[in-house]
Design a protein around this motif. Structure first.
Motif, PDB file in Angstrom:
ATOM      1  N   MET A  86      18.982 -36.493  92.734  1.00  0.00           N
ATOM      2  CA  MET A  86      18.410 -36.787  91.645  1.00  0.00           C
ATOM      3  C   MET A  86      19.672 -37.849  91.736  1.00  0.00           C
ATOM      4  O   MET A  86      20.462 -37.813  91.244  1.00  0.00           O
ATOM      5  CB  MET A  86      18.617 -36.056  91.027  1.00  0.00           C
ATOM      6  CG  MET A  86      17.157 -35.120  91.104  1.00  0.00           C
ATOM      7  SD  MET A  86      17.024 -33.929  89.868  1.00  0.00           S
ATOM      8  CE  MET A  86      16.690 -33.905  89.096  1.00  0.00           C
TER       9      MET A  86
ATOM     10  N   ASN B 225      15.152 -36.299 100.602  1.00  0.00           N
ATOM     11  CA  ASN B 225      14.509 -36.930  99.437  1.00  0.00           C
ATOM     12  C   ASN B 225      15.235 -37.893  98.625  1.00  0.00           C
ATOM     13  O   ASN B 225      16.137 -37.422  98.044  1.00  0.00           O
ATOM     14  CB  ASN B 225      13.304 -36.160  99.231  1.00  0.00           C
ATOM     15  CG  ASN B 225      12.116 -35.590 100.090  1.00  0.00           C
ATOM     16  OD1 ASN B 225      12.136 -36.492 100.721  1.00  0.00           O
ATOM     17  ND2 ASN B 225      11.554 -35.012 100.233  1.00  0.00           N
TER      18      ASN B 225
ATOM     19  N   MET C  83      15.558 -39.422  94.320  1.00  0.00           N
ATOM     20  CA  MET C  83      14.836 -40.648  92.954  1.00  0.00           C
ATOM     21  C   MET C  83      15.825 -40.727  92.211  1.00  0.00           C
ATOM     22  O   MET C  83      16.798 -40.741  91.966  1.00  0.00           O
ATOM     23  CB  MET C  83      13.747 -39.207  92.205  1.00  0.00           C
ATOM     24  CG  MET C  83      14.931 -38.278  92.175  1.00  0.00           C
ATOM     25  SD  MET C  83      14.067 -37.267  90.724  1.00  0.00           S
ATOM     26  CE  MET C  83      14.693 -39.009  89.426  1.00  0.00           C
TER      27      MET C  83
ATOM     28  N   LEU D 203      11.536 -41.530  95.239  1.00  0.00           N
ATOM     29  CA  LEU D 203      10.947 -41.795  94.039  1.00  0.00           C
ATOM     30  C   LEU D 203      11.625 -42.480  93.355  1.00  0.00           C
ATOM     31  O   LEU D 203      12.770 -42.759  93.068  1.00  0.00           O
ATOM     32  CB  LEU D 203      10.176 -40.716  93.073  1.00  0.00           C
ATOM     33  CG  LEU D 203       9.959 -40.376  92.060  1.00  0.00           C
ATOM     34  CD1 LEU D 203       8.539 -40.979  92.002  1.00  0.00           C
ATOM     35  CD2 LEU D 203       9.688 -38.730  91.113  1.00  0.00           C
TER      36      LEU D 203
ATOM     37  N   SER E 225      11.872 -42.759  88.185  1.00  0.00           N
ATOM     38  CA  SER E 225      11.267 -42.015  86.555  1.00  0.00           C
ATOM     39  C   SER E 225      11.796 -41.273  85.311  1.00  0.00           C
ATOM     40  O   SER E 225      12.102 -40.879  85.504  1.00  0.00           O
ATOM     41  CB  SER E 225      11.238 -40.482  87.932  1.00  0.00           C
ATOM     42  OG  SER E 225      10.294 -39.906  87.355  1.00  0.00           O
TER      43      SER E 225
ATOM     44  N   GLY F 274       9.532 -35.567  87.288  1.00  0.00           N
ATOM     45  CA  GLY F 274       9.646 -36.523  88.728  1.00  0.00           C
ATOM     46  C   GLY F 274      10.578 -35.668  89.863  1.00  0.00           C
ATOM     47  O   GLY F 274       9.197 -35.410  90.906  1.00  0.00           O
TER      48      GLY F 274
ATOM     49  N   VAL G  36       8.470 -34.016  93.428  1.00  0.00           N
ATOM     50  CA  VAL G  36       8.884 -34.042  94.694  1.00  0.00           C
ATOM     51  C   VAL G  36       8.764 -32.860  95.499  1.00  0.00           C
ATOM     52  O   VAL G  36       8.903 -32.393  96.588  1.00  0.00           O
ATOM     53  CB  VAL G  36       9.923 -35.030  94.732  1.00  0.00           C
ATOM     54  CG1 VAL G  36      10.299 -34.845  96.426  1.00  0.00           C
ATOM     55  CG2 VAL G  36       9.618 -36.239  93.923  1.00  0.00           C
TER      56      VAL G  36
END
Ligand code: NDP
Length: 424
Positions: free
Chosen positions: A81, A102, A104, A156, A159, A378, A382
């Motif tokens: 994040m 991943n 974001m 992402l 967010s 968000g 995910v």
């Protein structure tokens, strides 16, 4: 049960982290990392006694991808994040790709040094081709689409509230209220008063860059071709009577979600973004700009290199300290014009958030709250697999329903108006 590496421990990240700790069934372990580990540790110590989330901390300079990669390899998170600054977006995305994690964030990429000749070349070309001159745009992060797709990873973007919730509202309106949306006005009203003559509600450097830039909006010509219209900063002003706040002056700004919404909302003809400002804020900002205090170019002062806007940041109140003294409410949302079952329709979706309520709950003002909660929601989308789509995506590309459900649960419910006053 997941592990998240959270980079950044400022005003917005603090809210997101506190909210993650109320949801340990998803965020079972988090690592808070920023350049100054002591800030992360201070927050962790405050939170540890009251949460099942296992919190560790680390020092990282996320300007360099290799530093982030090393931390990812050590911590092995399921998601990174990025709640640091937009300057770090690309380095953190590179690290995520390298380590297969991943990603974001809450704001799209912009460079710290806008005089970097390599960046300038690309920027000048984009200004000419696209027709807007903001320092930030999606092209840098969209360029990672294929790499994230091939790696089977989700990125992402944006967010927060706007960008973020504003796009979820668009996706929701399209899914549940309209067959086609023709016009969107995003209205961001801060009716809060912190009692200072001048202070910014989030990172002053990012904030002042954004609001001192020329405004722009998306429009469509008579042949149906969409294009940007750029205007001098603060040159389009409207008054709007916001629910639970009252009448405020608002100004048309360029804003990043316009760029993605123009691509992702089929048939859209016009998108504008308005933000409210008081006269005192505008007078101070104009004066600071006129004397060169908003410049990002270093100057020599008594033998030292000083970046004026960074010096200004050191003088201004820390946005995180505004919480106890800010009273009033924010009202942020979208007004839609479009068609449903062949008939014209208008619709307004918005959230109202009270500064003092936010402070009572989490010790933060509403701007950090309205950004930190969607950052956490968000991330939750995910991590729970609801928003897993390999590639690089903005919020409106995902199903808005579980996200909006989470927003309501974690403090940002929405209101609807089926007969809103429109902005001319
Ligand atoms: P702050 O200035 O309060 O915090 C920034 C944080 O980033 C600090 O913890 C800082 O840590 C960390 N940081 C900065 N540089 C680095 C680096 N090189 N490496 C590691 N950590 C770093 O900012 P805000 O919390 O106000 O804003 C956070 C983000 O949220 C920004 O990107 C902002 O644009 C975005 N935002 C988005 C909104 C939305 O609605 N989408 C609205 C408001 C903000 P340290 O002090 O240790 O350096």
């Amino acid at each position: 049960m997941a592990r998240a590496l959270i980079i950044g421990c400022g005003a917005v990240a603090t809210v997101a982290i506190k909210k993650c700790c109320t949801c340990s069934e998803v965020f079972s372990e988090i690592c808070i990392a920023s350049r100054h580990r002591e800030n992360c540790e201070k927050l962790a110590q405050e939170l540890r006694p009251n949460t099942k989330t296992v919190i560790t901390t680390a020092a990282v300079d996320a300007d360099k991808a290799e530093n982030v990669s090393a931390l990812i390899r050590e911590y092995k998170p399921d998601l990174v994040m990025n709640i640091a600054l937009p300057y770090q977006d690309l380095a953190i995305m590179d690290a995520c790709l390298e380590c297969g994690v991943n990603y974001m964030d809450t704001a799209n990429y912009e460079p710290e040094n806008i005089d970097d000749p390599e960046w300038r070349k690309v920027y000048d070309k984009r200004c000419k081709e696209k027709g807007f001159s903001a320092y930030f745009d999606y092209s840098w992060q969209w360029a990672y689409k294929e790499k994230f797709e091939k790696a089977g990873l989700t990125a992402l973007l944006g967010s927060g509230f706007d960008p973020g919730v504003s796009q979820a509202y668009c996706a929701y309106a399209l899914k549940h209220q309209f067959d086609t949306i023709e016009e969107i006005d995003i209205l961001d009203c801060n009716g809060g008063d912190h009692g200072y003559k001048f202070a910014t509600n989030f990172n002053p450097e990012i904030n002042l860059r954004e609001v001192s830039a020329p405004g722009s909006y998306w429009d469509t010509d008579e042949n149906g071709k969409g294009h940007w219209v750029e205007i001098p900063a603060m040159s389009i002003k409207r008054e709007y009577n916001f629910a639970q706040v009252g009448k405020k002056d608002m100004y048309l700004l360029h804003h990043e979600e316009i760029e993605s919404l123009a691509q992702n909302i089929p048939g859209i003809k016009r998108i504008r973004f308005f933000m409210t400002f008081g006269q005192s804020y505008l007078d101070h900002m104009r004066c600071l700009e006129d004397v060169g205090m908003l410049s990002t170019q270093p100057i020599k002062f008594q033998g030292q290199d000083i970046v004026p806007i960074q010096f200004l940041k050191a003088l201004l109140p820390d946005p995180a300290s505004l919480g106890p003294r800010t009273v009033g409410k924010t009202n942020i949302g979208c007004i839609f014009k479009g068609k449903k079952d062949g008939k014209d329709k208008t619709y307004y979706l918005y959230n109202v958030c009270d500064h003092q309520e936010c402070y009572k709950e989490l010790g933060s003002q509403a701007i950090a709250y309205t950004t930190g909660v969607p950052a956490m929601c968000g991330a939750m989308m995910v991590l729970t697999g609801k928003w897993n789509k390999p590639g690089v995506h903005t919020v409106e590309e995902f199903d808005p329903d579980p996200f909006m459900e989470a927003l309501t649960k974690y403090g940002l419910p929405w209101n609807e108006d089926f007969n809103p006053v429109l902005v001319d």
